[in-house]
Scaffold this motif. Structure first.
Motif, PDB file in Angstrom:
ATOM      1  N   LYS A  10       0.819  -1.213   0.000  1.00  0.00           N
ATOM      2  CA  LYS A  10       0.000   0.000   0.000  1.00  0.00           C
ATOM      3  C   LYS A  10       0.850   1.259   0.000  1.00  0.00           C
ATOM      4  O   LYS A  10       0.391   2.326  -0.401  1.00  0.00           O
ATOM      5  CB  LYS A  10      -0.938   0.003   1.203  1.00  0.00           C
ATOM      6  N   GLU A  11       2.107   1.153   0.464  1.00  0.00           N
ATOM      7  CA  GLU A  11       3.001   2.306   0.486  1.00  0.00           C
ATOM      8  C   GLU A  11       3.904   2.363  -0.742  1.00  0.00           C
ATOM      9  O   GLU A  11       4.691   3.299  -0.894  1.00  0.00           O
ATOM     10  CB  GLU A  11       3.859   2.265   1.755  1.00  0.00           C
ATOM     11  N   LEU A  19      -7.521  -4.616  -3.383  1.00  0.00           N
ATOM     12  CA  LEU A  19      -6.241  -4.219  -2.793  1.00  0.00           C
ATOM     13  C   LEU A  19      -6.364  -3.019  -1.869  1.00  0.00           C
ATOM     14  O   LEU A  19      -5.407  -2.641  -1.206  1.00  0.00           O
ATOM     15  CB  LEU A  19      -5.231  -3.910  -3.909  1.00  0.00           C
ATOM     16  N   GLN A  20      -7.529  -2.382  -1.874  1.00  0.00           N
ATOM     17  CA  GLN A  20      -7.784  -1.223  -1.006  1.00  0.00           C
ATOM     18  C   GLN A  20      -6.751  -0.120  -1.225  1.00  0.00           C
ATOM     19  O   GLN A  20      -6.124   0.379  -0.290  1.00  0.00           O
ATOM     20  CB  GLN A  20      -7.809  -1.656   0.464  1.00  0.00           C
ATOM     21  N   THR A  21      -6.578   0.273  -2.497  1.00  0.00           N
ATOM     22  CA  THR A  21      -5.697   1.383  -2.855  1.00  0.00           C
ATOM     23  C   THR A  21      -6.509   2.442  -3.584  1.00  0.00           C
ATOM     24  O   THR A  21      -7.679   2.234  -3.916  1.00  0.00           O
ATOM     25  CB  THR A  21      -4.559   0.905  -3.781  1.00  0.00           C
ATOM     26  N   ASN A  22      -5.879   3.586  -3.881  1.00  0.00           N
ATOM     27  CA  ASN A  22      -6.599   4.669  -4.556  1.00  0.00           C
ATOM     28  C   ASN A  22      -6.354   4.690  -6.063  1.00  0.00           C
ATOM     29  O   ASN A  22      -6.741   5.639  -6.739  1.00  0.00           O
ATOM     30  CB  ASN A  22      -6.224   6.028  -3.952  1.00  0.00           C
ATOM     31  N   ALA A  23      -5.720   3.658  -6.602  1.00  0.00           N
ATOM     32  CA  ALA A  23      -5.422   3.596  -8.035  1.00  0.00           C
ATOM     33  C   ALA A  23      -6.163   2.428  -8.674  1.00  0.00           C
ATOM     34  O   ALA A  23      -6.526   1.454  -8.003  1.00  0.00           O
ATOM     35  CB  ALA A  23      -3.916   3.431  -8.252  1.00  0.00           C
ATOM     36  N   GLU A  24      -6.384   2.520  -9.997  1.00  0.00           N
ATOM     37  CA  GLU A  24      -7.043   1.406 -10.674  1.00  0.00           C
ATOM     38  C   GLU A  24      -6.158   0.164 -10.615  1.00  0.00           C
ATOM     39  O   GLU A  24      -4.939   0.261 -10.686  1.00  0.00           O
ATOM     40  CB  GLU A  24      -7.349   1.763 -12.146  1.00  0.00           C
ATOM     41  N   ASP A  25      -6.785  -0.989 -10.433  1.00  0.00           N
ATOM     42  CA  ASP A  25      -6.021  -2.236 -10.407  1.00  0.00           C
ATOM     43  C   ASP A  25      -6.364  -3.158 -11.575  1.00  0.00           C
ATOM     44  O   ASP A  25      -5.815  -4.250 -11.693  1.00  0.00           O
ATOM     45  CB  ASP A  25      -6.185  -2.975  -9.073  1.00  0.00           C
TER      46      ASP A  25
END
Length: 323
Positions: free
Chosen positions: A166-167, A210-216
């Motif tokens: 995530k980082e 993945l609980q991120t702010n970008a498209e996966d």
């Protein structure tokens, strides 16, 4: 080559550093650290590199013979322009830029690349099977091409050991992350094999897995000037990892498995030809680095130019605007 600057010591920077120390031990290595210290663990701050710099100005004053720009993508343009403006050749890792930069700075990069050696690091262009694939297409071994499918699927959590995904740059939209930019090798390869492409449709998704702010996950539909139907599908939210190119023509099919590193031509008459060349990941990056040195010292042409890399970013921009 006496001195080489590595802009950032993330996973790619570490790979280049290891290769240079093993293959060219006489070359001095300098490292430009990212301003965003949160990207790195404390352990990364202690190693045997020749020099450390915390500003591009100080790094340039060291007078390196060349630089590898492998910082987060949102820093590429600023660093590349600073280096090229004082005629320091640059290998800029993909993606070239994020697409959010000022157009005036992009135009400056285009102007500077005519005066100093520069290459963009789409490393698969250096794989011997890519040359074989392009030759097969040029020889028209499967006749008129009908369609092509480019696929890359993997699980971001498993990309890097001992790193909170995530980082990582890959997961953070503000640093140039997201599946489209991180997995843009497929878009570059489609342009390389089929020429200028026209985007017809796109489906870009953040699945939430993945609980991120970008498209996966993303799917792009394109055509070229010969009306070949091209589909590019990329994601980093699926298991097991798969990466392949399938090209179908009137007389057969080409299958390139990038993980198995096997290229297969299946003819409609039943004839089957297989090519295989296994390269370790470091060997592929070593080929790219050697070619960069040859661009500097022997004036060889880049495998991937600024203009070609900009095509990839423009394609991604258009796809995101279609959402």
């Amino acid at each position: 080559m006496d001195k080489i600057l590595i802009c950032s010591l993330g996973s790619i920077g570490k790979r280049y550093k290891k290769i240079i120390k093993a293959k060219w031990p006489e070359v001095e290595i300098g490292v430009l650290r990212s301003r965003d210290k949160s990207i790195y663990t404390r352990r990364d701050l202690v190693d045997e590199c020749t020099k450390y710099f915390y500003s591009i100005k100080d790094a340039i004053a060291w007078s390196p013979d060349g630089a590898i720009v492998c910082s987060p993508a949102n820093m590429h343009l600023e660093q590349a322009n600073a280096l090229l403006s004082v005629k320091i050749p640059a290998l800029i890792e993909k993606p070239l830029i994020t697409g959010e930069e000022k157009e005036s700075e992009i135009e400056r990069l285009i102007e500077l690349k005519n005066k100093t050696a520069v290459e963009v690091g789409y490393v698969y262009r250096h794989h011997p099977l890519v040359k074989e694939l392009k030759n097969i297409l040029e020889r028209k071994e499967i006749g008129l091409i009908v369609d092509a499918d480019f696929y890359c699927g993997s699980w971001l959590k498993e990309w890097r050991d001992n790193v909170n995904y995530k980082e990582s740059v890959s997961a953070r939209k503000e640093l140039g992350g997201g599946a489209l930019l991180e997995l843009s090798h497929e878009i570059d390869m489609a342009h390389y094999l089929f020429g200028k492409l026209s985007l017809k449709g796109a489906n870009i998704i953040n699945t939430g897995l993945l609980q991120t702010n970008a498209e996966d996950m993303a799917t792009l539909l394109l055509t070229n000037s010969q009306n070949v139907s091209i589909c590019i599908r990329v994601n980093y939210c699926s298991k097991p990892s798969k990466r392949h190119v399938n090209i179908r023509g009137e007389l057969g099919e080409i299958i390139w498995d990038l993980i198995e590193q096997k290229l297969t031509v299946v003819k409609s008459d039943g004839d089957r030809i297989e090519y295989s060349q296994i390269l370790q990941r470091d060997e592929l990056f070593e080929k790219q680095l050697l070619h960069f040195f040859e661009i500097i010292e022997e004036q060889k042409r880049p495998k991937c130019s600024i203009g070609e890399a900009l095509q990839v970013v423009r394609c991604i921009q258009k796809a995101r605007n279609l959402k």
